[in-house]
Design an enzyme around this catalytic site. Structure first.
Site, PDB file in Angstrom:
ATOM      1  N   ARG A  65       0.831  -1.210   0.000  1.00  0.00           N
ATOM      2  CA  ARG A  65       0.000   0.000   0.000  1.00  0.00           C
ATOM      3  C   ARG A  65       0.866   1.261   0.000  1.00  0.00           C
ATOM      4  O   ARG A  65       0.511   2.265  -0.627  1.00  0.00           O
ATOM      5  CB  ARG A  65      -0.924  -0.002   1.227  1.00  0.00           C
ATOM      6  CG  ARG A  65      -1.893   1.176   1.234  1.00  0.00           C
ATOM      7  CD  ARG A  65      -2.902   1.090   2.378  1.00  0.00           C
ATOM      8  NE  ARG A  65      -3.874   2.159   2.339  1.00  0.00           N
ATOM      9  CZ  ARG A  65      -4.193   2.929   3.394  1.00  0.00           C
ATOM     10  NH1 ARG A  65      -3.617   2.712   4.566  1.00  0.00           N
ATOM     11  NH2 ARG A  65      -5.082   3.882   3.271  1.00  0.00           N
ATOM     12  N   HIS A  69       0.479   4.630  -2.316  1.00  0.00           N
ATOM     13  CA  HIS A  69       0.281   5.979  -1.777  1.00  0.00           C
ATOM     14  C   HIS A  69       1.459   6.899  -2.082  1.00  0.00           C
ATOM     15  O   HIS A  69       1.296   8.113  -2.132  1.00  0.00           O
ATOM     16  CB  HIS A  69      -0.012   5.915  -0.270  1.00  0.00           C
ATOM     17  CG  HIS A  69      -1.435   5.560   0.009  1.00  0.00           C
ATOM     18  ND1 HIS A  69      -2.154   6.105   1.046  1.00  0.00           N
ATOM     19  CD2 HIS A  69      -2.277   4.719  -0.632  1.00  0.00           C
ATOM     20  CE1 HIS A  69      -3.396   5.604   1.037  1.00  0.00           C
ATOM     21  NE2 HIS A  69      -3.478   4.751   0.039  1.00  0.00           N
ATOM     22  N   ASN A  96      -4.082   9.083   4.329  1.00  0.00           N
ATOM     23  CA  ASN A  96      -2.964   8.195   4.655  1.00  0.00           C
ATOM     24  C   ASN A  96      -3.177   7.462   5.975  1.00  0.00           C
ATOM     25  O   ASN A  96      -2.267   6.793   6.475  1.00  0.00           O
ATOM     26  CB  ASN A  96      -1.642   8.968   4.675  1.00  0.00           C
ATOM     27  CG  ASN A  96      -1.039   9.056   3.291  1.00  0.00           C
ATOM     28  OD1 ASN A  96      -1.161   8.122   2.498  1.00  0.00           O
ATOM     29  ND2 ASN A  96      -0.409  10.186   2.983  1.00  0.00           N
ATOM     30  N   HIS A 194      -5.728  -5.736  -2.970  1.00  0.00           N
ATOM     31  CA  HIS A 194      -6.538  -5.932  -1.760  1.00  0.00           C
ATOM     32  C   HIS A 194      -6.696  -7.406  -1.396  1.00  0.00           C
ATOM     33  O   HIS A 194      -7.474  -7.747  -0.514  1.00  0.00           O
ATOM     34  CB  HIS A 194      -7.897  -5.239  -1.909  1.00  0.00           C
ATOM     35  CG  HIS A 194      -7.799  -3.734  -1.786  1.00  0.00           C
ATOM     36  ND1 HIS A 194      -8.862  -2.896  -1.985  1.00  0.00           N
ATOM     37  CD2 HIS A 194      -6.746  -2.939  -1.465  1.00  0.00           C
ATOM     38  CE1 HIS A 194      -8.458  -1.628  -1.783  1.00  0.00           C
ATOM     39  NE2 HIS A 194      -7.191  -1.636  -1.493  1.00  0.00           N
ATOM     40  N   ASP A 244      -9.422  -9.713   2.508  1.00  0.00           N
ATOM     41  CA  ASP A 244     -10.089 -10.904   1.976  1.00  0.00           C
ATOM     42  C   ASP A 244      -9.875 -12.032   2.992  1.00  0.00           C
ATOM     43  O   ASP A 244      -9.318 -11.781   4.065  1.00  0.00           O
ATOM     44  CB  ASP A 244      -9.613 -11.270   0.552  1.00  0.00           C
ATOM     45  CG  ASP A 244      -8.239 -11.944   0.507  1.00  0.00           C
ATOM     46  OD1 ASP A 244      -7.586 -12.063   1.567  1.00  0.00           O
ATOM     47  OD2 ASP A 244      -7.817 -12.340  -0.592  1.00  0.00           O
TER      48      ASP A 244
HETATM   49  C1  HEM Z   1      -9.365   3.322  -5.843  1.00  0.00           C
HETATM   50  C2  HEM Z   1      -8.357   2.683  -5.375  1.00  0.00           C
HETATM   51  C3  HEM Z   1      -8.167   2.285  -3.939  1.00  0.00           C
HETATM   52  C4  HEM Z   1      -8.885   2.592  -2.820  1.00  0.00           C
HETATM   53  C5  HEM Z   1     -10.126   3.469  -2.720  1.00  0.00           C
HETATM   54  C6  HEM Z   1      -8.243   1.938  -1.709  1.00  0.00           C
HETATM   55  C7  HEM Z   1      -8.647   2.029  -0.391  1.00  0.00           C
HETATM   56  C8  HEM Z   1      -8.066   1.393   0.669  1.00  0.00           C
HETATM   57  C9  HEM Z   1      -8.451   1.531   2.048  1.00  0.00           C
HETATM   58  C10 HEM Z   1      -9.550   2.443   2.553  1.00  0.00           C
HETATM   59  C11 HEM Z   1      -7.665   0.710   2.801  1.00  0.00           C
HETATM   60  C12 HEM Z   1      -7.723   0.480   4.304  1.00  0.00           C
HETATM   61  C13 HEM Z   1      -6.837   1.412   5.068  1.00  0.00           C
HETATM   62  C14 HEM Z   1      -7.059   1.245   6.552  1.00  0.00           C
HETATM   63  O1  HEM Z   1      -8.211   1.361   6.981  1.00  0.00           O
HETATM   64  O2  HEM Z   1      -6.076   0.997   7.282  1.00  0.00           O
HETATM   65  C15 HEM Z   1      -6.786   0.038   1.885  1.00  0.00           C
HETATM   66  C16 HEM Z   1      -5.859  -0.893   2.258  1.00  0.00           C
HETATM   67  C17 HEM Z   1      -4.948  -1.448   1.390  1.00  0.00           C
HETATM   68  N1  HEM Z   1      -4.766  -1.095   0.077  1.00  0.00           N
HETATM   69 FE1  HEM Z   1      -6.000   0.020  -1.054  1.00  0.00          FE
HETATM   70  N2  HEM Z   1      -7.172   1.229  -2.172  1.00  0.00           N
HETATM   71  C18 HEM Z   1      -7.079   1.425  -3.522  1.00  0.00           C
HETATM   72  C19 HEM Z   1      -6.103   0.944  -4.367  1.00  0.00           C
HETATM   73  C20 HEM Z   1      -5.022   0.216  -3.949  1.00  0.00           C
HETATM   74  C21 HEM Z   1      -3.866  -0.109  -4.770  1.00  0.00           C
HETATM   75  C22 HEM Z   1      -3.694   0.323  -6.221  1.00  0.00           C
HETATM   76  C23 HEM Z   1      -3.029  -0.837  -4.001  1.00  0.00           C
HETATM   77  C24 HEM Z   1      -1.668  -1.396  -4.318  1.00  0.00           C
HETATM   78  C25 HEM Z   1      -1.180  -1.549  -5.506  1.00  0.00           C
HETATM   79  C26 HEM Z   1      -3.666  -0.992  -2.697  1.00  0.00           C
HETATM   80  C27 HEM Z   1      -3.153  -1.737  -1.664  1.00  0.00           C
HETATM   81  C28 HEM Z   1      -3.725  -1.830  -0.411  1.00  0.00           C
HETATM   82  C29 HEM Z   1      -3.234  -2.742   0.621  1.00  0.00           C
HETATM   83  C30 HEM Z   1      -2.135  -3.766   0.448  1.00  0.00           C
HETATM   84  C31 HEM Z   1      -3.999  -2.485   1.762  1.00  0.00           C
HETATM   85  C32 HEM Z   1      -3.826  -3.135   3.142  1.00  0.00           C
HETATM   86  C33 HEM Z   1      -2.886  -2.261   3.936  1.00  0.00           C
HETATM   87  C34 HEM Z   1      -2.525  -2.764   5.301  1.00  0.00           C
HETATM   88  O3  HEM Z   1      -2.855  -3.912   5.663  1.00  0.00           O
HETATM   89  O4  HEM Z   1      -1.896  -2.000   6.044  1.00  0.00           O
HETATM   90  N3  HEM Z   1      -4.855  -0.317  -2.697  1.00  0.00           N
HETATM   91  N4  HEM Z   1      -7.033   0.477   0.592  1.00  0.00           N
END
Ligand code: HEM
Ligand SMILES: *[C@@H]1O[C@H](CO)[C@@H](O)[C@H](O)[C@H]1NC(C)=O
Length: 323
Positions: A65, A69, A96, A194, A244
């Site tokens: 992530r 970002h 963030n 995700h 998931d």
């Molecule tokens: C429209 C696109 C996206 C949206 C709206 C989105 C939104 C989010 C949100 C809201 C979270 C949870 C954050 C939290 O509550 O701690 C999250 C987690 C995550 N996102 Fe996305 N995301 C998007 C695209 C992506 C992309 C492109 C990637 C990587 C290439 C990504 C990788 C991840 C990962 C790996 C997590 C888990 C992070 C953790 O466990 O700390 N996301 N995302």
């Protein structure tokens, strides 16, 4: 295979090569960038990321992530690492929220400075850490070009403006990634990130307690989310929910989950139902090899976004501050 289909595939392949080529030449990226200046750079990042993953199984998700970002704001320039507690830092942006493991990137940087001082940029470390995270979680091994430079500035307003909200529309989602040169297939594939990690109630409660008319969730799944996030305004930021059902394994489970109404965020659910994206979701759900290939090319493009030239960027000595 029909002739027109063949032509279509050839055209798509040509377009893909072109976009990758443009991205690489513009930013002076190269696959053997550190061949003479730091030949062990990739091995060092791999070793460090592996050791973080062994002590915390959720670390790879955080690194993946982090790359998104970073690249989404000003381009892949490590701007997200700059002055993380400063008043103007990107980390001040509420978008963030949940970003973690910045200290660990600084640790990898220190290991690289010890081996080859002043050579490997923080932006390359962020991209490599994400790449290693995917591979060691069972995902594809992705070759990425290197040579990113680090920014000399960052601003949280840029992060507010460019990082997507979890309730972004499918339209805005597609526009976001297509603007970076990802095609439809790659855009749907990159959200397969995700398959790793977790989310906080803060990013889910809106969906639970202020639902959009066209949102649909599996009712058992929804009931469980309500138990985990019982109030419209979270009483704590400590609760996390898996993205998931296999949150430490990079697989195509995410696509099967969202088809069953078990997507964590509105956008996850959205792509499983939108007529433009739902066929791809179904194909990725049954064909992990197809998903891995599409994810890999998407990853190369996303992690090569808006690379700084040598004149506009630098190689920071510490990731948290400009030289
Ligand atoms: C429209 C696109 C996206 C949206 C709206 C989105 C939104 C989010 C949100 C809201 C979270 C949870 C954050 C939290 O509550 O701690 C999250 C987690 C995550 N996102 Fe996305 N995301 C998007 C695209 C992506 C992309 C492109 C990637 C990587 C290439 C990504 C990788 C991840 C990962 C790996 C997590 C888990 C992070 C953790 O466990 O700390 N996301 N995302
Ligand atoms: C959770 O974090 C958000 C964003 O930083 C903050 O606005 C909110 O007050 C926090 N909630 C609690 C209960 O600490």
């Amino acid at each position: 295979m029909g002739e027109s289909q063949c032509r279509g595939i050839a055209a798509a392949a040509a377009a893909l090569l072109m976009v990758v080529w443009v991205g690489v030449s513009d930013g002076q990226l190269a696959y053997d960038y550190y061949k003479t200046t730091c030949p062990d750079a990739e091995d060092i990042v791999r070793r460090e990321v592996l050791s973080f993953a062994l002590s915390d199984a959720t670390a790879p998700a955080a690194f993946l992530r982090l790359m998104f970002h970073d690249c989404q704001v000003q381009g892949c320039d490590a701007s997200i690492l700059l002055d993380p507690v400063g008043v103007k830092s990107e980390m001040r942006s509420s978008r963030n929220f949940g970003i973690r493991k910045l200290e660990e990137i600084e640790h990898v940087k220190a290991a690289l400075e010890a081996e080859c001082p002043g050579q490997v940029s923080c932006a390359d470390i962020v991209a490599l850490a994400a790449r290693e995270s995917v591979a060691l979680s069972g995902g594809p091994h992705i070759a990425i070009p290197l040579g990113r430079k680090d920014s000399r500035a960052s601003n949280y307003q840029q992060a507010d403006a460019h990082l997507p909200s979890p309730s972004i529309s499918v339209d805005a989602f597609l526009q976001t990634f297509m603007a970076k040169g990802l095609n439809l297939e790659e855009s749907v594939a990159i959200l397969g990130a995700h398959t790793l990690g977790e989310g906080h109630c803060l990013n889910i409660v809106d969906r639970l307690y202020n639902p959009k008319a066209d949102d649909q969730m599996n009712s058992v799944f929804e009931a469980r989310l309500r138990l985990q996030c019982p109030t419209p305004a979270p009483l704590t930021n400590l609760t996390t929910v898996s993205n998931d059902i296999t949150p430490t394994i990079f697989d195509n489970q995410y696509y099967r989950d969202i088809l069953l109404g078990k997507g964590l965020f509105l956008i996850d659910s959205g792509i499983s139902r939108d007529p433009r994206t739902s066929d791809l979701v179904k194909q990725f759900a049954i064909d992990w090899d197809y998903f891995f290939r599409a994810f890999s090319s998407a990853f190369v493009k996303l992690s090569s976004t808006n690379i700084l030239s040598k004149a506009r960027g630098e190689v920071r000595k510490q990731c948290g501050r400009v030289n």
